[in-house]
Design a protein around this motif. Structure first.
Motif, mmCIF file in Angstrom:
data_model
loop_
_atom_site.group_PDB
_atom_site.id
_atom_site.type_symbol
_atom_site.label_atom_id
_atom_site.label_comp_id
_atom_site.label_asym_id
_atom_site.label_seq_id
_atom_site.Cartn_x
_atom_site.Cartn_y
_atom_site.Cartn_z
ATOM 1 N N LEU A 184 0.812 -1.212 0.000
ATOM 2 C CA LEU A 184 0.000 0.000 0.000
ATOM 3 C C LEU A 184 0.858 1.280 0.000
ATOM 4 O O LEU A 184 0.653 2.196 -0.803
ATOM 5 C CB LEU A 184 -0.884 -0.061 1.240
ATOM 6 C CG LEU A 184 -1.886 1.017 1.449
ATOM 7 C CD1 LEU A 184 -3.269 0.396 1.556
ATOM 8 C CD2 LEU A 184 -1.596 1.769 2.721
ATOM 9 N N SER A 185 1.866 1.302 0.881
ATOM 10 C CA SER A 185 2.687 2.520 1.007
ATOM 11 C C SER A 185 3.401 2.851 -0.291
ATOM 12 O O SER A 185 3.494 4.015 -0.673
ATOM 13 C CB SER A 185 3.762 2.364 2.074
ATOM 14 O OG SER A 185 3.200 1.888 3.217
ATOM 15 N N GLU A 186 3.895 1.813 -0.958
ATOM 16 C CA GLU A 186 4.623 2.069 -2.204
ATOM 17 C C GLU A 186 3.720 2.677 -3.266
ATOM 18 O O GLU A 186 4.179 3.374 -4.149
ATOM 19 C CB GLU A 186 5.266 0.777 -2.728
ATOM 20 C CG GLU A 186 6.467 0.313 -1.942
ATOM 21 C CD GLU A 186 7.622 1.326 -1.912
ATOM 22 O OE1 GLU A 186 7.799 2.077 -2.881
ATOM 23 O OE2 GLU A 186 8.314 1.376 -0.876
ATOM 24 N N VAL A 187 2.422 2.420 -3.174
ATOM 25 C CA VAL A 187 1.497 3.027 -4.138
ATOM 26 C C VAL A 187 1.151 4.445 -3.697
ATOM 27 O O VAL A 187 1.306 5.405 -4.454
ATOM 28 C CB VAL A 187 0.214 2.171 -4.286
ATOM 29 C CG1 VAL A 187 -0.799 2.883 -5.183
ATOM 30 C CG2 VAL A 187 0.536 0.793 -4.841
ATOM 31 N N LEU A 188 0.725 4.590 -2.445
ATOM 32 C CA LEU A 188 0.213 5.896 -2.003
ATOM 33 C C LEU A 188 1.272 6.990 -2.062
ATOM 34 O O LEU A 188 0.957 8.143 -2.343
ATOM 35 C CB LEU A 188 -0.387 5.794 -0.593
ATOM 36 C CG LEU A 188 -1.627 4.902 -0.461
ATOM 37 C CD1 LEU A 188 -2.235 5.020 0.924
ATOM 38 C CD2 LEU A 188 -2.677 5.223 -1.523
ATOM 39 N N GLN A 189 2.521 6.615 -1.825
ATOM 40 C CA GLN A 189 3.527 7.685 -1.844
ATOM 41 C C GLN A 189 3.853 8.154 -3.262
ATOM 42 O O GLN A 189 4.548 9.139 -3.454
ATOM 43 C CB GLN A 189 4.797 7.273 -1.105
ATOM 44 C CG GLN A 189 5.535 6.098 -1.705
ATOM 45 C CD GLN A 189 6.689 5.675 -0.819
ATOM 46 O OE1 GLN A 189 7.721 6.308 -0.809
ATOM 47 N NE2 GLN A 189 6.510 4.610 -0.060
ATOM 48 N N ASN A 190 3.300 7.456 -4.255
ATOM 49 C CA ASN A 190 3.592 7.830 -5.649
ATOM 50 C C ASN A 190 2.494 8.619 -6.322
ATOM 51 O O ASN A 190 2.639 9.031 -7.467
ATOM 52 C CB ASN A 190 3.785 6.553 -6.479
ATOM 53 C CG ASN A 190 5.212 6.084 -6.440
ATOM 54 O OD1 ASN A 190 6.116 6.904 -6.492
ATOM 55 N ND2 ASN A 190 5.397 4.788 -6.315
ATOM 56 N N ILE A 191 1.354 8.762 -5.650
ATOM 57 C CA ILE A 191 0.210 9.324 -6.380
ATOM 58 C C ILE A 191 -0.346 10.588 -5.731
ATOM 59 O O ILE A 191 -0.259 10.786 -4.529
ATOM 60 C CB ILE A 191 -0.933 8.282 -6.518
ATOM 61 C CG1 ILE A 191 -1.382 7.772 -5.138
ATOM 62 C CG2 ILE A 191 -0.515 7.116 -7.397
ATOM 63 C CD1 ILE A 191 -2.684 7.003 -5.161
ATOM 64 N N ASP A 192 -0.941 11.409 -6.597
ATOM 65 C CA ASP A 192 -1.654 12.598 -6.137
ATOM 66 C C ASP A 192 -3.138 12.209 -6.092
ATOM 67 O O ASP A 192 -3.697 11.788 -7.113
ATOM 68 C CB ASP A 192 -1.405 13.727 -7.148
ATOM 69 C CG ASP A 192 -2.253 14.958 -6.880
ATOM 70 O OD1 ASP A 192 -3.176 14.889 -6.042
ATOM 71 O OD2 ASP A 192 -2.005 15.984 -7.535
ATOM 72 N N PRO A 193 -3.794 12.314 -4.913
ATOM 73 C CA PRO A 193 -5.192 11.869 -4.823
ATOM 74 C C PRO A 193 -6.105 12.559 -5.836
ATOM 75 O O PRO A 193 -7.077 11.963 -6.303
ATOM 76 C CB PRO A 193 -5.595 12.222 -3.387
ATOM 77 C CG PRO A 193 -4.538 13.110 -2.865
ATOM 78 C CD PRO A 193 -3.288 12.841 -3.642
#
Ligand code: F6P
Length: 542
Positions: A184-193
């Motif tokens: 999860l963290s590897e995805v969320l830190q890459n994206i702008d909501p």
């Protein structure tokens, strides 16, 4: 049906297999110049070469008899007519309907549910492509985050990678499946909501991994945005359980349906394919469906000896039950298919990893094989050693494409040559005379004897080769449908229910119990090993 291993054709296959096992594949080719023509099927731009197998005309006839004895035709009829063949869950199995393969019995269901579902996906896809689906503050959506596991993850992930060349490269797909903060963290830190949409994909909307991840993403999203309205525009659901999806907070209009007659591992053709549609466009998704539909027709109409899924199923049974092979390997020679083996692992092993027959008896023969594999040529430089010289026989499927989706023709020719070279080497082997000739003047080499023996390859190893003209959406649809039907036929032969998965439930239940005890001192009702592990965790948990 009487037990499989008591059927006369089954016994005959066993006897015949022993009889022909004295003859090597090389000898069989020498004796029969027409072997390739006999044991291959060409269907337009698709070739199955199954001539490098331990079979002859009689073996194929015996398998036809077996299929008649188990009444495959009747079982196929039940399947296509929507009979509840998933008996333990009392469900029909109709994933083929999703690609338009309906008959008079299922036509109504197709138009009532499937067509409507497809229309909804189509119109959403159109809006998405036109830029009408906008994020907060009017930002363009660039990221599609799929939250799902098993069949709600593996299919879309595999296809999005496989069809990259047919996709919109501005769209980035992410897959959160594991209940592991690292995923999860590897995805969320890459994206702008504001540039992202989340698809919560769960047939049941009750799978713990998916729900935990979905809730964290929901909170993360709320912390980064302002209003509830924003959440509504960014969260979508794919489920057969609309009620739970609504309770989670997803707007009813943003819920895409699936139905209880679609098994998770057979669901990529349904709304579960939403991330695929957004990545490759609806037209390409339709081509994927029509490729699968073409194989549905092929499977339904072709005679056994020209029927690709049926042939593959019989060969698999031959090795699994009469050569005692425990595993089966899949080697796609196309880098875009790197997730295919993992995808097929669920399709095959969750379907046919069963030990209870449809008549509620414990089976007395081996069922589904251990499926594994990787892309060529990478595998050649790691585990192929064992296939060539190890003590086990591993039947392999080599999957190749005549043309690449990329330039650099020379590389592609080397890739194809490697694939074919491997199938030749497996069959041909290398005799001592050849080794001696090759070593020639090295006879005074210190360890000559050891070297000589180490370089001998017994050969006689079986393989299938599936060749398509190119990796396209249409051909990929065909490829997957071939494997789906192969799995169905094997389930029919082994007389098991290929469409339930009760084996995974106990682990889920015990994980729950362990979760209640983790970090606590309560060790009631747990074994000594588990208790020791929990003590260790408690000691080192920060
Ligand atoms: O636990 C196994 C399984 O039920 C698979 O068959 C399925 O693909 C996966 O979990 C996910 O299930 P769901 O789509 O209901 O979340």
């Amino acid at each position: 049906m009487s037990s499989l291993n008591k059927l006369s054709s089954w016994i005959d296959i066993g006897n015949h297999s022993k009889k022909i096992s004295g003859k090597s594949l090389n000898e069989m080719f020498k004796e029969d110049k027409d072997r390739f023509n006999k044991f291959s099927v060409q269907r337009e731009n698709l070739l199955l070469d199954f001539s490098k197998n331990h079979i002859d005309d009689k073996m194929m006839k015996l398998f036809s008899q077996l299929l008649d004895e188990i009444d495959l035709k009747g079982k196929m009829k039940d399947f296509y007519n929507g009979k509840k063949i998933n008996t333990s869950e009392n469900r029909s199995v109709l994933h083929f309907l999703l690609r338009g393969s309906y008959n008079s019995k299922t036509k109504e269901l197709y138009y009532r549910d499937v067509k409507k579902g497809l229309d909804k996906l189509k119109s959403f896809s159109k809006k998405f492509r036109n830029g009408d689906i906008k994020g907060n503050s009017g930002k363009k959506i660039k990221n599609i985050i799929n939250i799902g596991i098993g069949g709600s993850d593996l299919g879309p992930k595999m296809i999005c990678e496989a069809l990259k060349c047919y996709s919109n490269r501005d769209i980035q797909n992410y897959f959160i499946s594991n209940v592991d903060p690292s995923n999860l963290s590897e995805v969320l830190q890459n994206i702008d909501p504001n540039e992202s949409i989340f698809i919560i994909s769960s047939k049941s909307f009750g799978t713990i991994e998916t729900l935990k991840n979905a809730n964290i993403c929901k909170n993360w999203f709320h912390n980064h945005t302002k209003t509830n309205e924003d959440f509504k525009n960014h969260f979508f659901g794919v489920t057969a359980n609309t009620k739970r999806a609504k309770e989670f907070g997803i707007d009813e209009n943003n819920i895409f349906p699936i139905w209880d007659w679609v098994g998770g591992r057979y669901s990529l053709w349904s709304s579960v394919g939403l991330p695929i549609i957004l990545k490759i466009g609806f037209e390409n998704f339709e081509k994927l469906l029509s490729g699968a539909n073409e194989i549905d027709n092929h499977f339904k109409n072709e005679p056994y000896d020209k029927n690709i899924p049926i042939i593959l199923a019989c060969l698999g049974v031959l090795y699994n039950n009469f050569h005692n092979c425990e595993t089966h390997a899949i080697f796609p020679y196309d880098h875009y298919l790197k997730y295919l083996p993992v995808y097929l692992q669920q399709a095959d092993m969750e379907s046919n990893g069963k030990n209870t027959s449809k008549d509620s008896m414990e089976v007395k023969y081996s069922t589904g094989p251990i499926l594994w594999g990787d892309v060529g040529t990478n595998g050649q430089h790691s585990f192929f050693q064992l296939i060539h010289q190890g003590t086990k026989i591993i039947p392999c499927d080599f999957i190749g494409f005549v043309n690449s989706n990329n330039e650099k023709e020379e590389l592609h020719e080397i890739l194809l040559s490697n694939m074919i070279g491997q199938t030749m080497a497996l069959m041909k082997g290398k005799k001592m005379e050849e080794v001696e000739k090759e070593l020639g003047s090295k006879t005074n080499y210190l360890n000559y004897e050891i070297l000589k023996n180490s370089k001998v390859l017994k050969g006689n190893k079986p393989s299938n080769t599936l060749l398509f003209d190119k990796l396209t959406p249409y051909n990929l649809g065909r490829l997957i449908a071939i494997y789906e039907h192969k799995i169905f036929v094997q389930g029919c032969i082994w007389n098991i229910n290929s469409f339930d998965q009760w084996g995974v439930e106990l682990g889920k239940m015990l994980s729950d119990e362990v979760y209640k005890k983790i970090n606590k001192n309560d060790r009631s009702n747990i074994d000594n090993s588990t208790s020791g592990q929990l003590d260790f965790i408690k000691k080192f948990r920060q």
